[in-house]
Design a protein around this motif. Structure first.
Motif, PDB file in Angstrom:
ATOM      1  N   GLU A   1       0.821  -1.213   0.000  1.00  0.00           N
ATOM      2  CA  GLU A   1       0.000   0.000   0.000  1.00  0.00           C
ATOM      3  C   GLU A   1       0.855   1.264   0.000  1.00  0.00           C
ATOM      4  O   GLU A   1       0.632   2.186  -0.797  1.00  0.00           O
ATOM      5  CB  GLU A   1      -0.916   0.004   1.231  1.00  0.00           C
ATOM      6  CG  GLU A   1      -1.869  -1.181   1.291  1.00  0.00           C
ATOM      7  CD  GLU A   1      -2.545  -1.289   2.634  1.00  0.00           C
ATOM      8  OE1 GLU A   1      -3.262  -0.334   3.019  1.00  0.00           O
ATOM      9  OE2 GLU A   1      -2.354  -2.311   3.329  1.00  0.00           O
ATOM     10  N   VAL A   2       1.849   1.313   0.893  1.00  0.00           N
ATOM     11  CA  VAL A   2       2.657   2.532   0.987  1.00  0.00           C
ATOM     12  C   VAL A   2       3.614   2.652  -0.191  1.00  0.00           C
ATOM     13  O   VAL A   2       3.899   3.758  -0.672  1.00  0.00           O
ATOM     14  CB  VAL A   2       3.427   2.577   2.326  1.00  0.00           C
ATOM     15  CG1 VAL A   2       2.445   2.677   3.490  1.00  0.00           C
ATOM     16  CG2 VAL A   2       4.342   1.376   2.511  1.00  0.00           C
ATOM     17  N   THR A   3       4.095   1.511  -0.689  1.00  0.00           N
ATOM     18  CA  THR A   3       4.996   1.547  -1.842  1.00  0.00           C
ATOM     19  C   THR A   3       4.264   2.046  -3.083  1.00  0.00           C
ATOM     20  O   THR A   3       4.833   2.792  -3.885  1.00  0.00           O
ATOM     21  CB  THR A   3       5.585   0.150  -2.096  1.00  0.00           C
ATOM     22  OG1 THR A   3       6.233  -0.323  -0.915  1.00  0.00           O
ATOM     23  CG2 THR A   3       6.600   0.196  -3.228  1.00  0.00           C
ATOM     24  N   ALA A   4       3.009   1.654  -3.241  1.00  0.00           N
ATOM     25  CA  ALA A   4       2.231   2.101  -4.395  1.00  0.00           C
ATOM     26  C   ALA A   4       2.099   3.618  -4.422  1.00  0.00           C
ATOM     27  O   ALA A   4       2.174   4.243  -5.486  1.00  0.00           O
ATOM     28  CB  ALA A   4       0.850   1.450  -4.377  1.00  0.00           C
ATOM     29  N   GLU A   5       1.929   4.234  -3.260  1.00  0.00           N
ATOM     30  CA  GLU A   5       1.803   5.699  -3.215  1.00  0.00           C
ATOM     31  C   GLU A   5       3.138   6.372  -3.554  1.00  0.00           C
ATOM     32  O   GLU A   5       3.167   7.400  -4.237  1.00  0.00           O
ATOM     33  CB  GLU A   5       1.311   6.153  -1.844  1.00  0.00           C
ATOM     34  CG  GLU A   5      -0.101   5.706  -1.514  1.00  0.00           C
ATOM     35  CD  GLU A   5      -1.110   6.149  -2.558  1.00  0.00           C
ATOM     36  OE1 GLU A   5      -1.001   7.279  -3.080  1.00  0.00           O
ATOM     37  OE2 GLU A   5      -2.025   5.355  -2.867  1.00  0.00           O
ATOM     38  N   ALA A   6       4.232   5.794  -3.098  1.00  0.00           N
ATOM     39  CA  ALA A   6       5.545   6.354  -3.432  1.00  0.00           C
ATOM     40  C   ALA A   6       5.807   6.249  -4.932  1.00  0.00           C
ATOM     41  O   ALA A   6       6.361   7.171  -5.542  1.00  0.00           O
ATOM     42  CB  ALA A   6       6.639   5.637  -2.648  1.00  0.00           C
TER      43      ALA A   6
ATOM     44  N   GLY B   1      -1.371  10.178  -0.060  1.00  0.00           N
ATOM     45  CA  GLY B   1      -0.566  10.142  -1.276  1.00  0.00           C
ATOM     46  C   GLY B   1      -1.028  11.178  -2.280  1.00  0.00           C
ATOM     47  O   GLY B   1      -0.215  11.875  -2.885  1.00  0.00           O
ATOM     48  N   GLU B   2      -2.335  11.300  -2.447  1.00  0.00           N
ATOM     49  CA  GLU B   2      -2.884  12.284  -3.377  1.00  0.00           C
ATOM     50  C   GLU B   2      -2.569  13.704  -2.921  1.00  0.00           C
ATOM     51  O   GLU B   2      -2.262  14.584  -3.733  1.00  0.00           O
ATOM     52  CB  GLU B   2      -4.398  12.105  -3.509  1.00  0.00           C
ATOM     53  CG  GLU B   2      -5.084  13.144  -4.382  1.00  0.00           C
ATOM     54  CD  GLU B   2      -4.503  13.237  -5.790  1.00  0.00           C
ATOM     55  OE1 GLU B   2      -4.483  14.351  -6.344  1.00  0.00           O
ATOM     56  OE2 GLU B   2      -4.052  12.200  -6.324  1.00  0.00           O
ATOM     57  N   ALA B   3      -2.617  13.943  -1.605  1.00  0.00           N
ATOM     58  CA  ALA B   3      -2.314  15.282  -1.083  1.00  0.00           C
ATOM     59  C   ALA B   3      -0.864  15.669  -1.393  1.00  0.00           C
ATOM     60  O   ALA B   3      -0.571  16.829  -1.715  1.00  0.00           O
ATOM     61  CB  ALA B   3      -2.563  15.314   0.424  1.00  0.00           C
TER      62      ALA B   3
ATOM     63  N   PRO C   1       1.754   6.686   4.198  1.00  0.00           N
ATOM     64  CA  PRO C   1       2.783   6.387   3.196  1.00  0.00           C
ATOM     65  C   PRO C   1       3.921   7.402   3.154  1.00  0.00           C
ATOM     66  O   PRO C   1       4.809   7.290   2.310  1.00  0.00           O
ATOM     67  CB  PRO C   1       1.995   6.433   1.890  1.00  0.00           C
ATOM     68  CG  PRO C   1       0.993   7.533   2.129  1.00  0.00           C
ATOM     69  CD  PRO C   1       0.598   7.400   3.593  1.00  0.00           C
ATOM     70  N   MET C   2       3.908   8.395   4.060  1.00  0.00           N
ATOM     71  CA  MET C   2       4.874   9.483   3.929  1.00  0.00           C
ATOM     72  C   MET C   2       6.320   9.036   4.102  1.00  0.00           C
ATOM     73  O   MET C   2       7.219   9.534   3.430  1.00  0.00           O
ATOM     74  CB  MET C   2       4.543  10.611   4.901  1.00  0.00           C
ATOM     75  CG  MET C   2       3.340  11.436   4.460  1.00  0.00           C
ATOM     76  SD  MET C   2       3.022  12.807   5.564  1.00  0.00           S
ATOM     77  CE  MET C   2       1.792  13.730   4.603  1.00  0.00           C
ATOM     78  N   ALA C   3       6.574   8.071   4.999  1.00  0.00           N
ATOM     79  CA  ALA C   3       7.943   7.588   5.175  1.00  0.00           C
ATOM     80  C   ALA C   3       8.462   6.949   3.887  1.00  0.00           C
ATOM     81  O   ALA C   3       9.631   7.108   3.529  1.00  0.00           O
ATOM     82  CB  ALA C   3       8.007   6.597   6.324  1.00  0.00           C
ATOM     83  N   THR C   4       7.611   6.220   3.191  1.00  0.00           N
ATOM     84  CA  THR C   4       8.019   5.582   1.940  1.00  0.00           C
ATOM     85  C   THR C   4       8.203   6.629   0.844  1.00  0.00           C
ATOM     86  O   THR C   4       9.136   6.539   0.035  1.00  0.00           O
ATOM     87  CB  THR C   4       6.987   4.541   1.502  1.00  0.00           C
ATOM     88  OG1 THR C   4       6.620   3.727   2.617  1.00  0.00           O
ATOM     89  CG2 THR C   4       7.545   3.654   0.402  1.00  0.00           C
TER      90      THR C   4
END
Length: 352
Positions: free
Chosen positions: A14-19, A345-347, A294-297
């Motif tokens: 999930e977090v990798t997809a946002e990165a 992620g969008e933000a 997801p911010m850390a990623t």
């Protein structure tokens, strides 16, 4: 630019997809992404946590964007089959000996730190952790004592070349930032730490512009939470670095905000080869629910652009966008907010 994307387990995908979406939003020329299995998902699909095809993909890439590994259903497997062996194997096979972990409180989020806001505001450090030595990679085992009791043992060891190469990384980072360097050890008790200190002093002679001081690890732990302004660049070994970097992350307010880079000596056509990952784990309790921050990623992807591709302006754009999203109140559950993974992620993308 070839990037191996290894999402892993739990919230990793999930977090990798946002990165990845942030990287794609930058429209970088020549960007190619490959995805592979690591960790528990790799064990379930391939029978091992680090398949040979994933390792080959990693070796052929210019950088790696890594999610997280860890699956409770794999906790009873033999140690060499557990998900965590994937990241240890990547570090070993790819020679990733230098871990860079920045820890900084974002402006406006001081109240989220467990420290007093005025103390938290002064937290801004880089922890340089040796990554392929120490007890994590030393000989280990279990045996029977003379009385028949079980005894576990792990060997802590460092060679002078291992200490020397990580010391150079830390001194260069301190010199580039115009800061001093604090080397953390336990030289009053451990022989491995005494050698560590001796070699760091030798290397210091090559960097006369960098003030050096030494601190025992127990005192360093106290100072991180009481006087964090004392630290700008911290150099330490694998075990102590693991603990102190997590302590610093807790002082920031959330491990969901902290990226990391693991670097080696290999140079690509673009820069230094490295593996970039958030410092948090796989968080299986919230996996698949869209709640992970997801911010850390995303910030790990910024570190990747900076260190492996020399794209300082693009890295700074991502970091500024993350700061802006936080300032505008896009906080995940880890920060007391209600925004989900996709919304955060969008933000960030909207503020690039």
């Amino acid at each position: 630019m070839k990037i191996a994307v290894l999402p892993g387990d739990g919230i990793g995908p999930e977090v990798t997809a946002e990165a990845v979406r942030v990287l794609e939003a930058l429209a970088l020329p020549g960007l190619t992404l490959f995805e592979g299995d690591v960790g528990g998902i790799a064990y379930k699909r391939h029978g091992v946590p680090l398949p040979e095809e994933t390792l080959t993909m990693a070796r052929e890439a210019d950088a790696i964007l890594f999610g997280a590994v860890g699956d409770p259903s794999c906790d009873t497997l033999e140690r060499h089959l557990r998900p965590e062996q994937a990241i240890l194997g990547l570090r070993k096979h790819l020679g990733l000996f230098a871990n860079l972990r920045p820890a900084k409180v974002f402006a406006g989020l001081e109240h989220l730190s467990p420290l007093r806001p005025d103390i938290a505001a002064s937290l801004d450090m880089l922890i340089v952790r040796e990554l392929t030595g120490d007890v994590y990679f030393g000989a280990k085992g279990q045996r029977a004592t003379d009385s028949g009791d079980r005894e576990g043992w792990d060997m802590m060891a460092y060679s002078a070349p291992e200490v020397r190469r990580i010391a150079h990384v830390a001194f260069r980072a301190a010199a580039a930032a115009g800061h001093g360097l604090t080397s953390v050890d336990k030289a009053n008790v451990l022989e491995a730490s005494q050698l560590w200190r001796d070699v760091v002093v030798e290397v210091a002679a090559e960097y006369p512009q960098v003030p050096l001081d030494h601190m025992y690890v127990d005192n360093a732990a106290m100072q991180v939470v009481s006087h964090p302004h004392r630290f700008k660049v911290m150099l330490t070994g694998n075990l102590f670095g693991d603990i102190l970097s997590d302590l610093a992350s807790a002082a920031v307010g959330s491990i969901g905000l902290l990226p990391s880079a693991s670097l080696g000596e290999r140079e690509t056509a673009f820069g230094t080869f490295g593996l970039y990952e958030p410092i948090h784990g796989s968080a299986p309790d919230i996996a698949g629910q869209g709640k992970a921050n997801p911010m850390a990623t995303i910030l790990s992807a910024a570190m990747m652009l900076r260190h492996s591709f020399g794209m300082e302006s693009e890295a700074a754009r991502i970091e500024t966008a993350v700061s802006a999203a936080l300032a505008d109140g896009f906080l995940g559950g880890d920060l007391g907010g209600s925004h989900g993974t996709a919304a955060i992620g969008e933000a960030v993308r909207a503020r690039l």
